[in-house]
Scaffold this motif. Structure first.
Motif, mmCIF file in Angstrom:
data_model
loop_
_atom_site.group_PDB
_atom_site.id
_atom_site.type_symbol
_atom_site.label_atom_id
_atom_site.label_comp_id
_atom_site.label_asym_id
_atom_site.label_seq_id
_atom_site.Cartn_x
_atom_site.Cartn_y
_atom_site.Cartn_z
ATOM 1 N N GLY A 103 0.253 -1.374 -0.171
ATOM 2 C CA GLY A 103 -0.107 0.335 -0.072
ATOM 3 C C GLY A 103 0.707 1.500 -0.030
ATOM 4 N N TYR A 104 1.876 1.273 -0.420
ATOM 5 C CA TYR A 104 2.452 2.298 0.096
ATOM 6 C C TYR A 104 3.946 2.848 -1.619
ATOM 7 C CZ TYR A 104 1.856 3.022 5.090
ATOM 8 O OH TYR A 104 0.845 3.471 6.239
ATOM 9 N N ASN A 105 4.407 3.183 -1.868
ATOM 10 C CA ASN A 105 5.298 3.865 -2.989
ATOM 11 C C ASN A 105 6.580 4.176 -2.130
ATOM 12 O OD1 ASN A 105 3.063 3.815 -4.780
ATOM 13 N ND2 ASN A 105 2.265 5.682 -4.281
ATOM 14 N N MET A 106 7.921 3.906 -3.344
ATOM 15 C CA MET A 106 9.003 4.200 -2.567
ATOM 16 C C MET A 106 9.026 5.741 -2.544
ATOM 17 S SD MET A 106 11.017 1.240 -5.518
ATOM 18 C CE MET A 106 11.167 -0.731 -4.700
ATOM 19 N N ALA A 107 10.042 5.930 -1.976
ATOM 20 C CA ALA A 107 10.419 7.089 -1.893
ATOM 21 C C ALA A 107 9.335 7.990 -1.251
ATOM 22 C CB ALA A 107 11.279 8.184 -2.778
#
Length: 302
Positions: A103-107
């Protein structure tokens, strides 16, 4: 009159009794609170900023806990939770192979918490922090260089500029092996999400390369190392990207016939006027090339 006096004395006695009871209960409550075992401090976890982590690395944290006087430290259980209630470890010491939580994107900042729970009374004591996960290739600095066979390449460097912990050379060959950047290398510009590598190779005059991971929510669709377009299209004939910063080389190195430029991704400042000057210059170069070709063509017809 007597009736009013009697009521007055009754209210006075009731007030005295209530005050005594509250005082008694207050003392007992204070004593009960003092008897509860507590974690008074959790140290060893960074809270002044997020951890910057790379996929596949191992995050190791060994926090130290301070307990109230007389507390039994053996009656506590520990766990580590990241993102949306994803438990990554149990036990006081964390040893975790870094991966991107669901559920999260990188950076992007990802919440995390260390929890110490008293097994006997159920009380939990927490220490929150945050971290970012970057691609294995995501650079903190880069080197742009030209190889002896004429190809332009770049290297991803990770860690502090005084002591790099990891490096990945020949990134174009790793990610775009069938599309090398040929021609004489003239320079590099760094934008918000990408670099532009300028060469004398027509008709593209170089390539633009992503320096971060894709962020579709904000309209960026290229992962680290992927081409975002040609110089001729992205910087000259089309509207330029947000070139808010550019390179300020911190060092130059020469190795055999190859030259290299070390570029810090966090200390690059260029003005937009340079971009437009470069854009005008390359436009004129392209025009001169077309005029020369046209002239040669007319000469051959004669």
């Amino acid at each position: 009159m007597r009736k009013k006096t009697r009521i007055y004395y009754q209210l006075l006695i009731l007030g005295i009794v209530m005050t005594s009871l509250l005082s008694c209960y207050g003392d007992k409550d204070s004593e009960a609170t003092d008897d509860i075992q507590q974690v008074t401090a959790i140290n060893g976890i960074a809270t002044d900023g997020s951890y910057t982590l790379y996929q596949g690395d191992t995050l190791r944290i060994n926090p130290s806990l301070t307990f109230s006087e007389g507390a039994d430290s053996l009656r506590y259980d520990y766990r580590w939770v990241v993102g949306k209630q994803q438990e990554i470890a149990t036990g006081k010491q964390l040893v975790w192979e870094v991966s991107l939580p669901s559920g999260y994107n990188m950076a992007t900042d990802i919440p995390a918490v260390f929890i110490a729970k008293d097994r006997e009374n159920g009380l939990e004591f927490r220490k929150t922090f945050s971290f970012q996960v970057l691609s294995t290739y995501t650079p903190s600095s880069i080197v742009v260089y030209q190889k002896s066979d004429g190809r332009t390449e770049w290297m991803s460097l990770q860690g502090d500029v005084r002591a790099f912990t990891k490096y990945y050379p020949d990134m174009i060959e790793r990610i775009n092996p069938d599309e090398p950047i040929n021609g004489k290398y003239y320079g590099t510009l760094y934008a918000l999400n990408e670099i532009a590598v300028f060469t004398d190779q027509s008709p593209s005059w170089g390539r633009c390369i992503s320096m971060r991971n894709a962020d579709p929510d904000n309209g960026f669709y290229h992962n680290v190392g992927e081409y975002t377009g040609n110089i001729i299209i992205r910087c000259i004939w089309a509207a330029p990207p947000d070139w808010t910063s550019a390179m300020s080389p911190s060092a130059m190195a020469h190795r055999n016939t190859s030259s290299a430029m070390v570029i810090s991704m966090s200390s690059m400042v260029w003005t937009a006027s340079f971009l437009y000057s470069m854009r005008t210059l390359l436009s004129r170069v392209a025009m001169c090339v077309r005029l020369c070709r046209a002239s040669n063509s007319r000469g051959l017809r004669k």
